[in-house]
Enzyme design. Structure first.
Site, PDB file in Angstrom:
ATOM      1  N   ASP A 159       8.188  39.916  -3.387  1.00 22.72           N
ATOM      2  CA  ASP A 159       7.451  40.646  -2.353  1.00 22.72           C
ATOM      3  C   ASP A 159       6.644  41.788  -2.982  1.00 22.72           C
ATOM      4  O   ASP A 159       5.497  42.031  -2.614  1.00 22.72           O
ATOM      5  CB  ASP A 159       8.435  41.202  -1.312  1.00 22.72           C
ATOM      6  CG  ASP A 159       9.350  40.113  -0.785  1.00 22.72           C
ATOM      7  OD1 ASP A 159       8.856  39.200  -0.119  1.00 22.72           O
ATOM      8  OD2 ASP A 159      10.559  40.161  -1.078  1.00 22.72           O
ATOM      9  N   HIS A 187      14.629  40.904   2.318  1.00 24.47           N
ATOM     10  CA  HIS A 187      13.647  39.885   1.930  1.00 24.47           C
ATOM     11  C   HIS A 187      13.485  38.949   3.134  1.00 24.47           C
ATOM     12  O   HIS A 187      14.077  37.873   3.200  1.00 24.47           O
ATOM     13  CB  HIS A 187      14.129  39.114   0.700  1.00 24.47           C
ATOM     14  CG  HIS A 187      13.241  37.948   0.355  1.00 24.47           C
ATOM     15  ND1 HIS A 187      11.914  38.091   0.030  1.00 24.47           N
ATOM     16  CD2 HIS A 187      13.490  36.614   0.313  1.00 24.47           C
ATOM     17  CE1 HIS A 187      11.383  36.896  -0.203  1.00 24.47           C
ATOM     18  NE2 HIS A 187      12.321  35.984  -0.023  1.00 24.47           N
TER      19      HIS A 187
HETATM   20  N1  NAD Z   1      14.348  35.709  -2.885  1.00 22.23           N
HETATM   21  C1  NAD Z   1      13.174  35.110  -2.996  1.00 22.23           C
HETATM   22  O1  NAD Z   1      12.134  35.784  -3.137  1.00 22.23           O
HETATM   23  C2  NAD Z   1      13.056  33.605  -2.961  1.00 22.23           C
HETATM   24  C3  NAD Z   1      11.843  33.017  -3.312  1.00 22.23           C
HETATM   25  C4  NAD Z   1      11.726  31.635  -3.269  1.00 22.23           C
HETATM   26  C5  NAD Z   1      12.815  30.859  -2.886  1.00 22.23           C
HETATM   27  N2  NAD Z   1      13.991  31.451  -2.569  1.00 22.23           N
HETATM   28  C6  NAD Z   1      15.175  30.656  -2.217  1.00 22.23           C
HETATM   29  O2  NAD Z   1      15.726  30.106  -3.418  1.00 22.23           O
HETATM   30  C7  NAD Z   1      16.515  28.960  -3.084  1.00 22.23           C
HETATM   31  C8  NAD Z   1      16.180  27.802  -4.013  1.00 22.23           C
HETATM   32  O3  NAD Z   1      14.859  27.377  -3.803  1.00 22.23           O
HETATM   33  P1  NAD Z   1      14.289  26.063  -4.562  1.00 22.23           P
HETATM   34  O4  NAD Z   1      12.873  25.935  -4.124  1.00 22.23           O
HETATM   35  O5  NAD Z   1      14.608  26.105  -5.996  1.00 22.23           O
HETATM   36  O6  NAD Z   1      15.142  24.934  -3.820  1.00 22.23           O
HETATM   37  P2  NAD Z   1      15.408  23.431  -4.314  1.00 22.23           P
HETATM   38  O7  NAD Z   1      15.912  22.696  -3.119  1.00 22.23           O
HETATM   39  O8  NAD Z   1      14.256  22.886  -5.072  1.00 22.23           O
HETATM   40  O9  NAD Z   1      16.597  23.622  -5.345  1.00 22.23           O
HETATM   41  C9  NAD Z   1      17.839  24.101  -4.959  1.00 22.23           C
HETATM   42  C10 NAD Z   1      18.855  23.511  -5.926  1.00 22.23           C
HETATM   43  O10 NAD Z   1      20.100  24.136  -5.633  1.00 22.23           O
HETATM   44  C11 NAD Z   1      21.092  23.141  -5.768  1.00 22.23           C
HETATM   45  N3  NAD Z   1      22.321  23.559  -5.091  1.00 22.23           N
HETATM   46  C12 NAD Z   1      22.667  23.448  -3.797  1.00 22.23           C
HETATM   47  N4  NAD Z   1      23.924  23.894  -3.609  1.00 22.23           N
HETATM   48  C13 NAD Z   1      24.378  24.310  -4.818  1.00 22.23           C
HETATM   49  C14 NAD Z   1      25.602  24.848  -5.271  1.00 22.23           C
HETATM   50  N5  NAD Z   1      26.626  25.061  -4.437  1.00 22.23           N
HETATM   51  N6  NAD Z   1      25.721  25.151  -6.575  1.00 22.23           N
HETATM   52  C15 NAD Z   1      24.711  24.928  -7.450  1.00 22.23           C
HETATM   53  N7  NAD Z   1      23.527  24.379  -7.079  1.00 22.23           N
HETATM   54  C16 NAD Z   1      23.368  24.083  -5.780  1.00 22.23           C
HETATM   55  C17 NAD Z   1      20.441  21.895  -5.151  1.00 22.23           C
HETATM   56  O11 NAD Z   1      21.130  20.712  -5.512  1.00 22.23           O
HETATM   57  C18 NAD Z   1      19.042  21.999  -5.758  1.00 22.23           C
HETATM   58  O12 NAD Z   1      18.979  21.358  -7.019  1.00 22.23           O
HETATM   59  C19 NAD Z   1      16.243  28.706  -1.605  1.00 22.23           C
HETATM   60  O13 NAD Z   1      17.286  29.245  -0.817  1.00 22.23           O
HETATM   61  C20 NAD Z   1      14.959  29.438  -1.360  1.00 22.23           C
HETATM   62  O14 NAD Z   1      14.779  29.782   0.011  1.00 22.23           O
HETATM   63  C21 NAD Z   1      14.125  32.806  -2.602  1.00 22.23           C
HETATM   64  O1  LMR Z   2       9.810  32.083   2.235  1.00 22.34           O
HETATM   65  C1  LMR Z   2      10.723  31.401   1.776  1.00 22.34           C
HETATM   66  O2  LMR Z   2      11.538  30.804   2.506  1.00 22.34           O
HETATM   67  C2  LMR Z   2      10.874  31.268   0.289  1.00 22.34           C
HETATM   68  C3  LMR Z   2      10.873  32.603  -0.376  1.00 22.34           C
HETATM   69  O3  LMR Z   2      11.850  33.442   0.152  1.00 22.34           O
HETATM   70  C4  LMR Z   2       9.524  33.267  -0.389  1.00 22.34           C
HETATM   71  O4  LMR Z   2       9.429  34.437  -0.066  1.00 22.34           O
HETATM   72  O5  LMR Z   2       8.539  32.606  -0.777  1.00 22.34           O
END
Ligand code: NAD
Ligand code: LMR
Length: 333
Positions: A159, A187
């Site tokens: 952010d 967030h």
């Molecule tokens: N904080 C932020 O700014 C931010 C930004 C982007 C995404 N995210 C979040 O990050 C997370 C991951 O996003 P992504 O795009 O990589 O998703 P994705 O679905 O591509 O990958 C997630 C991975 O986590 C694995 N997983 C699920 N449960 C698990 C467990 N118990 N232990 C280990 N691995 C496990 C899945 O099998 C998958 O491989 C999501 O919750 C997304 O919303 C947060």
């Molecule tokens: O918005 C989402 O769900 C993914 C991530 O937290 C983001 O900010 O891009």
């Protein structure tokens, strides 16, 4: 060259990890002199995909990687770990808010908190990326009582990076000249991206950009940027999330430069300088020295900012209550 450190990435077969692993292995996070034992945790159905990721890491011929360990076992993953990127969790789809993921994802962070409590080094540093990141970090810390609360943080750096990029584009500046824009709170769409202490090339942002833009369009653009990426990509942000995770942990590991602060979600201490209730994970401006963060006091909070801080605080208190209810209900089964 320093002794290797053990670093874990969870969700290692997923989208964010695919960009993040490159940055960690390339020395962009811990420096070009730090060898790394990289441990990749994911769930059993993803082991085939993870095998491909391990092949690619090998084929990159990174000079800093001493070992790569793919696993589905939290005990193997977290044993004596120094730094953990908790990425593995379900991402939201179009039309959802991040807190809609709470009941599914919070249980992952309870289990991983318990495992960190048992197996990790007591000075382990944990970054929670998986959403809803602030409340997941709180739950993880709650179930790891032997590890100091200061060692659990949630990512709001994406952010902050988004906010800096918006202001750089608005004033036509190089992004390196944009400093001290902060994210307060969750967030989520209630976060408050705040320019009132920010500068561009030393000049106050508030002198360069009109107040109405800063209080309206700027705030909502940053608040809703994640949803805008999902609407366009049909998948949530990954490359930019990985870059932000790398920025967050690099600054935690190496420290911030004098007068140049960063946003981090941290467990609110009693008597924090901004009167946020104790015991939620709230994003503040922090500075980091010797791998310890501290909240930077003294930034002005006007009535507009205070009303925004109150909204995001209320949401975090509600999320905390819901998360504890999910975890307690789970314990009774
Ligand atoms: N904080 C932020 O700014 C931010 C930004 C982007 C995404 N995210 C979040 O990050 C997370 C991951 O996003 P992504 O795009 O990589 O998703 P994705 O679905 O591509 O990958 C997630 C991975 O986590 C694995 N997983 C699920 N449960 C698990 C467990 N118990 N232990 C280990 N691995 C496990 C899945 O099998 C998958 O491989 C999501 O919750 C997304 O919303 C947060
Ligand atoms: O918005 C989402 O769900 C993914 C991530 O937290 C983001 O900010 O891009």
């Amino acid at each position: 060259m320093s002794e290797p450190i053990k670093v874990v990435v969870t969700g290692a077969a997923g989208q964010i990890a695919y960009s993040l692993l490159y940055m960690i292995a390339n020395g962009d996070v811990f420096g070009k002199n730090q060898k790394i034992i990289l441990t990749l945790l994911d769930i059993p159905p993803m082991m085939g995909v993870l095998e491909g990721v391990v092949m690619e890491l090998s084929d990159c011929a990174f000079t800093l990687l001493t070992e790569v360990i793919p696993t589905t076992d939290v005990a193997v993953a977290f044993k004596d770990v120094s730094v953990v990127f908790l990425v593995g969790a379900m991402p939201r789809r179009e039309g959802m808010e991040r807190k809609d993921l709470l009941s599914a994802n919070v249980k992952i962070f309870k289990v991983q908190g318990e495992a960190l409590n048992t197996y990790a080094k007591k000075d382990v540093k944990v970054l929670v990326v998986g959403n809803p990141a602030n409340t997941n970090a709180l739950i993880c810390s709650h179930y790891a009582p032997s590890i100091p609360k200061e060692n659990f943080t949630a990512m709001t750096r994406l952010d902050q990076n988004r906010a800096c990029a918006q202001i750089a584009q608005k004033v036509g500046s190089d992004i390196t000249k944009v400093k001290n824009l902060f994210i307060w709170g969750n967030h989520s769409a209630t976060q408050f991206p705040d320019c009132s202490n920010g500068t561009v090339d030393g000049k106050p942002v508030t002198d360069l950009v009109d107040a109405s833009y800063l209080e309206n369009e700027f705030v909502t653009t940053v608040q809703k940027r994640g949803a805008a990426v999902i609407a366009a990509r049909k998948m949530s942000s990954a490359m930019s999330a990985a870059k932000a995770a790398a920025d967050h942990v690099r600054d935690w590991w190496i420290g911030t430069q004098s007068g140049n602060y960063v946003s981090m979600g941290v467990v609110t201490p009693k008597d924090n300088p901004y009167n946020v209730p104790e015991g939620i994970v709230f994003s503040f401006p922090v500075e980091i020295k010797n791998k310890q963060w501290s909240i930077v006091p003294g930034f002005k909070i006007n009535d507009f900012a205070r009303s925004k801080l109150d909204i995001t605080t209320k949401e975090l208190l509600e999320e905390k209550e819901e998360a504890m209810a999910v975890c307690n209900a789970d314990a009774k089964i």
